[in-house]
Write a protein that holds these residues in place. Structure first.
Motif, PDB file in Angstrom:
ATOM      1  N   THR A 177       0.842  -1.185   0.000  1.00 16.14           N
ATOM      2  CA  THR A 177       0.000   0.000   0.000  1.00 16.14           C
ATOM      3  C   THR A 177       0.883   1.242   0.000  1.00 16.14           C
ATOM      4  O   THR A 177       1.864   1.325   0.738  1.00 16.14           O
ATOM      5  CB  THR A 177      -0.913   0.046   1.242  1.00 16.14           C
ATOM      6  N   ASP A 178       0.532   2.186  -0.864  1.00 18.34           N
ATOM      7  CA  ASP A 178       1.192   3.493  -0.905  1.00 18.34           C
ATOM      8  C   ASP A 178       2.719   3.374  -1.005  1.00 18.34           C
ATOM      9  O   ASP A 178       3.456   4.099  -0.335  1.00 18.34           O
ATOM     10  CB  ASP A 178       0.798   4.320   0.325  1.00 18.34           C
ATOM     11  N   VAL A 236      -3.102   2.098 -12.195  1.00 23.40           N
ATOM     12  CA  VAL A 236      -2.649   1.876 -10.828  1.00 23.40           C
ATOM     13  C   VAL A 236      -3.732   1.075 -10.118  1.00 23.40           C
ATOM     14  O   VAL A 236      -4.914   1.436 -10.165  1.00 23.40           O
ATOM     15  CB  VAL A 236      -2.423   3.214 -10.095  1.00 23.40           C
ATOM     16  N   TRP A 237      -3.335  -0.006  -9.443  1.00 20.80           N
ATOM     17  CA  TRP A 237      -4.310  -0.877  -8.799  1.00 20.80           C
ATOM     18  C   TRP A 237      -4.389  -0.630  -7.294  1.00 20.80           C
ATOM     19  O   TRP A 237      -3.480  -0.065  -6.683  1.00 20.80           O
ATOM     20  CB  TRP A 237      -3.972  -2.349  -9.064  1.00 20.80           C
ATOM     21  N   GLU A 238      -5.480  -1.083  -6.751  1.00 26.36           N
ATOM     22  CA  GLU A 238      -5.685  -1.057  -5.301  1.00 26.36           C
ATOM     23  C   GLU A 238      -4.574  -1.850  -4.607  1.00 26.36           C
ATOM     24  O   GLU A 238      -4.087  -2.855  -5.120  1.00 26.36           O
ATOM     25  CB  GLU A 238      -7.046  -1.680  -4.982  1.00 26.36           C
ATOM     26  N   THR A 290      -6.775   1.676  -0.306  1.00 24.05           N
ATOM     27  CA  THR A 290      -5.889   2.712  -0.807  1.00 24.05           C
ATOM     28  C   THR A 290      -5.105   2.158  -1.986  1.00 24.05           C
ATOM     29  O   THR A 290      -5.260   0.992  -2.352  1.00 24.05           O
ATOM     30  CB  THR A 290      -4.947   3.220   0.312  1.00 24.05           C
ATOM     31  N   ALA A 291      -4.264   2.999  -2.587  1.00 21.56           N
ATOM     32  CA  ALA A 291      -3.555   2.607  -3.794  1.00 21.56           C
ATOM     33  C   ALA A 291      -2.351   1.737  -3.480  1.00 21.56           C
ATOM     34  O   ALA A 291      -1.827   1.740  -2.367  1.00 21.56           O
ATOM     35  CB  ALA A 291      -3.099   3.854  -4.542  1.00 21.56           C
ATOM     36  N   SER A 292      -1.897   1.014  -4.492  1.00 21.22           N
ATOM     37  CA  SER A 292      -0.640   0.278  -4.366  1.00 21.22           C
ATOM     38  C   SER A 292       0.537   1.240  -4.236  1.00 21.22           C
ATOM     39  O   SER A 292       1.498   0.959  -3.530  1.00 21.22           O
ATOM     40  CB  SER A 292      -0.418  -0.617  -5.590  1.00 21.22           C
ATOM     41  N   SER A 329       2.220   5.488  -4.219  1.00 16.75           N
ATOM     42  CA  SER A 329       2.024   6.891  -3.867  1.00 16.75           C
ATOM     43  C   SER A 329       3.089   7.747  -4.544  1.00 16.75           C
ATOM     44  O   SER A 329       4.105   7.236  -5.034  1.00 16.75           O
ATOM     45  CB  SER A 329       2.105   7.086  -2.350  1.00 16.75           C
ATOM     46  N   PHE A 389      -6.600   5.043  -7.925  1.00 15.53           N
ATOM     47  CA  PHE A 389      -6.413   3.619  -8.200  1.00 15.53           C
ATOM     48  C   PHE A 389      -7.692   2.966  -8.682  1.00 15.53           C
ATOM     49  O   PHE A 389      -8.800   3.469  -8.470  1.00 15.53           O
ATOM     50  CB  PHE A 389      -5.901   2.903  -6.939  1.00 15.53           C
ATOM     51  N   ALA A 447      -7.375   6.350 -12.718  1.00 18.61           N
ATOM     52  CA  ALA A 447      -6.358   5.369 -12.342  1.00 18.61           C
ATOM     53  C   ALA A 447      -5.368   5.100 -13.461  1.00 18.61           C
ATOM     54  O   ALA A 447      -4.293   4.540 -13.208  1.00 18.61           O
ATOM     55  CB  ALA A 447      -7.029   4.062 -11.933  1.00 18.61           C
TER      56      ALA A 447
END
Length: 384
Positions: free
Chosen positions: A214-215, A273-275, A284-286, A288, A296, A335
């Protein structure tokens, strides 16, 4: 190009002399030489087999093809067409790249080596070639400011163009350790850069890296570039990224935001961009940038697939990604990775049978985005 000539033979009860077998000394160098068989009977079938282990020694891979010896009793994989086997047609290295997994693990195989066998008229000759670079030709160090990084350079003098290696969702340093020497053997100063450690392999724990996907901060590459500029054997004006899967996502995001990146190889890439996953709290996003999560694309049905995995069943992650695109079409535009902003060379390698995510379809989207702004220098290699 150096060759290895092996004259030792294993006879199988026939009166024929065993063929001579020449194999490339090192498969990791640029343009390895073909496999050549001499002294077979003209016009007879010659079967050439390659056997190797994967990098952790748990699986074996076998390539095999049948040829017809020419009028001089010779087979040269650089010019002779394979009639049948794991590949057909003319390809100097077909016996190596086409090797398929086999259920039996060769107990006498050694990691980093490939065993090549030529059989003609019940006589067999065996030789060994190296699939990993000769360590004597490289300089390797983990002494970098980046957690778990592997820094490998050619021994030759001068500043070398740089490749930054970004692995996938397996995390840890395995991809960095495996791939960095391969690029260095081809003349690049190479930084294998781990960026996430899920702890799947307890022997490869890297403290200091995120443990959830994440991020992940893409802009840390600016720090990497600044460090490369201090290295006497690196040309920081010539930096390429090589990323696989989630590492390809990382690389494409970076290329769309940093104008100093000269080339990108994205293996099984994504156009969005994936979750992310692994953390509690709201999705949140993969990745940052500037300490802010990127927009995302959510998944759909991930919980059901994780429940299957908990029961020992095989997850269908491809379905999760396809369902996410279908369930949240309003999220796709935000995304999308604006890869058309990247003006360097781009190579996409995708698979139509990809069971993790639809990389072939997403690669087509990337090509279309690039061509929509006239960026026609796109190499796209896909396979169904």
């Amino acid at each position: 190009m150096r060759f290895v000539l092996i004259l030792s033979c294993l006879f199988a009860g026939a009166a024929h002399a065993a063929p001579r077998l020449i194999v490339p000394a090192d498969l990791s160098v640029p343009a390895p030489s073909p496999v050549i068989v001499y002294d077979a009977t003209p016009g007879v079938a010659v079967t050439i087999t390659t056997e190797r282990l994967n990098r952790d020694g748990t699986k074996a891979y076998v390539g095999r093809a049948e040829f017809i010896a020419d009028r001089m009793g010779r087979v040269d994989t650089g010019t002779a067409a394979a009639r049948s086997g794991t590949y057909t047609g003319v390809d100097p290295l077909g016996l190596f790249w086409s090797a398929a997994e086999t259920p039996s693990i060769g107990k006498d195989l050694v990691r980093g080596e490939v065993r090549v066998t030529a059989t003609a008229e019940a006589t067999t000759t065996t030789a060994l070639t190296r699939s990993a670079p000769d360590p004597a030709t490289l300089l390797s160090s983990r002494d970098t400011p980046f957690f778990g990084a592997v820094w490998v350079r050619p021994r030759s003098a001068g500043r070398h163009p740089v490749v930054i290696v970004l692995g996938g969702s397996e995390g840890g340093s395995s991809t960095a350790r495996e791939c960095a020497p391969l690029f260095a053997a081809r003349g690049y100063a190479t930084l294998g850069l781990p960026y996430y450690d899920p702890g799947y392999d307890p022997t490869d724990r890297i403290e200091g890296l995120p443990h959830t996907f994440t991020d992940i901060p893409v802009d840390r590459l600016a720090q990497v570039r600044a460090w490369l500029a201090t290295q006497p054997d690196a040309d920081a004006s010539s930096i390429a990224l090589w990323g696989v899967s989630k590492g390809a996502e990382f690389a494409l995001i970076a290329a769309s935001r940093f104008d100093w990146i000269r080339a990108v190889v994205a293996v099984v890439p994504t156009d969005v961009v994936w979750e992310g996953w692994g953390a509690s709290g709201p999705p949140t996003a993969s990745f940052s940038f500037d300490a802010k999560p990127l927009a995302f694309q959510p998944y759909a049905g991930m919980d059901a697939q994780l429940a299957k995995a908990a029961k020992g069943e095989v997850m269908d992650l491809r379905r999760v990604h396809l369902a996410g695109r279908a369930a949240y079409p309003d999220r796709l535009a935000a995304a999308r990775i604006p890869i058309e902003r990247f003006h360097g060379a781009l190579l996409l390698v995708a698979g139509g049978a990809d069971q993790i995510w639809p990389s072939a379809e997403m690669a087509v989207n990337i090509v279309a985005a690039r061509r929509s702004v006239g960026a026609d220098r796109v190499d796209h290699r896909g396979e169904s």
